[in-house]
Design a protein around this motif. Structure first.
Motif, PDB file in Angstrom:
ATOM      1  N   ARG A 244       0.828  -1.213   0.000  1.00  0.00           N
ATOM      2  CA  ARG A 244       0.000   0.000   0.000  1.00  0.00           C
ATOM      3  C   ARG A 244       0.860   1.258   0.000  1.00  0.00           C
ATOM      4  O   ARG A 244       2.004   1.258   0.424  1.00  0.00           O
ATOM      5  CB  ARG A 244      -0.927  -0.001   1.218  1.00  0.00           C
ATOM      6  N   GLN A 245       0.274   2.339  -0.484  1.00  0.00           N
ATOM      7  CA  GLN A 245       0.976   3.623  -0.547  1.00  0.00           C
ATOM      8  C   GLN A 245       0.396   4.626   0.440  1.00  0.00           C
ATOM      9  O   GLN A 245       1.041   5.607   0.778  1.00  0.00           O
ATOM     10  CB  GLN A 245       0.896   4.184  -1.977  1.00  0.00           C
ATOM     11  N   ARG A 250       7.190   6.029   4.854  1.00  0.00           N
ATOM     12  CA  ARG A 250       8.481   6.679   5.119  1.00  0.00           C
ATOM     13  C   ARG A 250       8.889   6.591   6.593  1.00  0.00           C
ATOM     14  O   ARG A 250      10.055   6.383   6.916  1.00  0.00           O
ATOM     15  CB  ARG A 250       8.446   8.144   4.672  1.00  0.00           C
ATOM     16  N   GLY A 251       7.937   6.779   7.506  1.00  0.00           N
ATOM     17  CA  GLY A 251       8.277   6.695   8.927  1.00  0.00           C
ATOM     18  C   GLY A 251       8.767   5.315   9.304  1.00  0.00           C
ATOM     19  O   GLY A 251       9.690   5.162  10.122  1.00  0.00           O
ATOM     20  N   LEU A 252       8.154   4.289   8.717  1.00  0.00           N
ATOM     21  CA  LEU A 252       8.583   2.921   8.958  1.00  0.00           C
ATOM     22  C   LEU A 252       9.989   2.703   8.410  1.00  0.00           C
ATOM     23  O   LEU A 252      10.843   2.089   9.063  1.00  0.00           O
ATOM     24  CB  LEU A 252       7.596   1.950   8.299  1.00  0.00           C
ATOM     25  N   GLN A 253      10.248   3.223   7.212  1.00  0.00           N
ATOM     26  CA  GLN A 253      11.569   3.050   6.587  1.00  0.00           C
ATOM     27  C   GLN A 253      12.664   3.748   7.394  1.00  0.00           C
ATOM     28  O   GLN A 253      13.762   3.215   7.566  1.00  0.00           O
ATOM     29  CB  GLN A 253      11.521   3.585   5.155  1.00  0.00           C
ATOM     30  N   ARG A 254      12.374   4.916   7.919  1.00  0.00           N
ATOM     31  CA  ARG A 254      13.380   5.635   8.725  1.00  0.00           C
ATOM     32  C   ARG A 254      13.718   4.830   9.980  1.00  0.00           C
ATOM     33  O   ARG A 254      14.887   4.735  10.371  1.00  0.00           O
ATOM     34  CB  ARG A 254      12.858   7.013   9.117  1.00  0.00           C
ATOM     35  N   ALA A 255      12.702   4.264  10.623  1.00  0.00           N
ATOM     36  CA  ALA A 255      12.948   3.479  11.835  1.00  0.00           C
ATOM     37  C   ALA A 255      13.733   2.207  11.510  1.00  0.00           C
ATOM     38  O   ALA A 255      14.627   1.801  12.268  1.00  0.00           O
ATOM     39  CB  ALA A 255      11.625   3.137  12.516  1.00  0.00           C
ATOM     40  N   THR A 271       5.554   4.113  -0.754  1.00  0.00           N
ATOM     41  CA  THR A 271       5.050   2.762  -0.951  1.00  0.00           C
ATOM     42  C   THR A 271       5.707   1.763  -0.007  1.00  0.00           C
ATOM     43  O   THR A 271       6.912   1.778   0.192  1.00  0.00           O
ATOM     44  CB  THR A 271       5.292   2.322  -2.409  1.00  0.00           C
ATOM     45  N   TYR A 272       4.878   0.889   0.542  1.00  0.00           N
ATOM     46  CA  TYR A 272       5.343  -0.208   1.400  1.00  0.00           C
ATOM     47  C   TYR A 272       5.699  -1.353   0.454  1.00  0.00           C
ATOM     48  O   TYR A 272       4.974  -2.342   0.334  1.00  0.00           O
ATOM     49  CB  TYR A 272       4.203  -0.587   2.347  1.00  0.00           C
ATOM     50  N   GLY A 273       6.868  -1.188  -0.243  1.00  0.00           N
ATOM     51  CA  GLY A 273       7.248  -2.094  -1.309  1.00  0.00           C
ATOM     52  C   GLY A 273       8.099  -3.257  -0.834  1.00  0.00           C
ATOM     53  O   GLY A 273       8.279  -3.488   0.367  1.00  0.00           O
TER      54      GLY A 273
END
Length: 318
Positions: A244-245, A250-255, A271-273
């Motif tokens: 999902r987009q 982005r917050g998940l990716q930074r963590a 995107t949660y790719g």
């Protein structure tokens, strides 16, 4: 008129008045005596520095700068009320001023303030020979506050000099009252300062305005270290799921990057790719709680996983 106090005598006078003195380097012999007269002295001039930061202000007032060598005063009165003595003797603080003002200070003959000066640095009387000078740490914009500890120290310094010489508070003037070129100090009136100095001179040197005589100024309160608050992870964005987009991942990716489960070289995206899913799975495989449940590959993250990941990444706990 008076012979300037010796370095030892001024230290004694300041400390008797409850001033917290900091001696800076070779201040007792650091001066401009080779460039002109020092004394007789007739009063004390209060200045503001147009600077911020005690250490840099003291350094500047001690050494000066290319066009005006130091010392630039006898002492720097800092925001915390400490007085850093940087030189003793002739200093580059007063410059040229109005001879009529000097006469009024000598005679202590003016009303609420001396006659406004019409002479300045270029065409005035040498004030460096005739006045003590005190630079007060302040931006001089009329907005920078004057903390109570600093203002109290200004009053005490001026009272100490007046007491030592037998002067009244009318021997204390501002730079703006000496030279037509100057505006300092700004933020309080010299008439008010002289009134406070005069009130202090009615009492003994160790007088405290609270009504009790004290041998020194009140000691500053010991700083307390606040207890750190436990880390609170941000709220889980409902709807965050693989593929999902919305909402953004982005917050998940930074963590994940902060916790070491995702390469910093991978650009952030909404995107949660696949790259994010693989990183989430690595987080699950590394976390003891998930290993205990036999989770081998789980690319999805829920509220509990989100909180655990952010606490590891930003809360300092594992």
């Amino acid at each position: 008129m008076a012979t300037p106090l010796s370095a030892t005598a001024v230290l004694t006078a300041l400390r008797a008045e409850g001033v917290r003195v900091v001696e800076v380097g070779n201040w007792r012999t650091h001066n401009r005596n080779s460039k002109g007269a020092w004394g007789p002295v007739n009063g004390s001039i209060v200045h503001h520095t147009v600077t911020r930061g005690t250490a840099s202000t003291v350094a500047m007032c001690r050494t000066g700068y290319a066009s005006l060598p130091g010392p630039l005063c006898h002492g720097v009165i800092a925001k915390d009320g400490r007085v850093h003595v940087v030189g003793w003797g002739r200093t580059n603080h007063a410059g040229g001023g109005d001879a009529r003002v000097l006469d009024q200070v000598v005679a202590e003959s003016y009303g609420s303030r001396p006659t406004p000066p019409t002479k300045g640095n270029a065409n005035g009387t040498d004030g460096n020979a005739r006045f003590y000078g005190w630079e007060c740490e302040n931006l001089g914009d009329g907005k920078d506050p004057w903390p109570a500890a600093q203002y109290d120290a200004i009053v005490r310094v001026q009272a100490a000099l007046c007491r030592a010489h037998g002067w009244t508070a009318k021997s204390v003037i501002g730079h703006l009252e000496w030279s037509a070129d100057k505006i300092d100090p700004r933020g309080f009136s010299m008439a008010h300062l002289r009134a406070d100095v005069a009130e202090r001179l009615k009492h003994s040197a160790n007088w405290s305005p609270g009504g009790k005589d004290e041998p020194t100024a009140p000691a500053p309160a010991k700083p307390t270290t606040p207890k750190p608050r436990p880390y609170a992870p941000p709220r889980f964005p409902a709807g965050l799921a693989p593929g999902r987009q919305s909402p953004s991942a982005r917050g998940l990716q930074r963590a994940l990057k902060k916790a070491g489960h995702m390469s910093a070289a991978i650009p952030e995206a909404d995107t949660y790719g696949p790259a994010t899913q693989a990183a989430v799975a690595r987080f699950h495989q590394a976390h003891p709680a998930y290993r205990a449940r036999g989770v081998h590959y789980d690319p999805a993250v829920g509220p509990r996983g989100w909180a655990a990941l952010h606490t590891i990444a930003y809360g300092g706990k594992k």
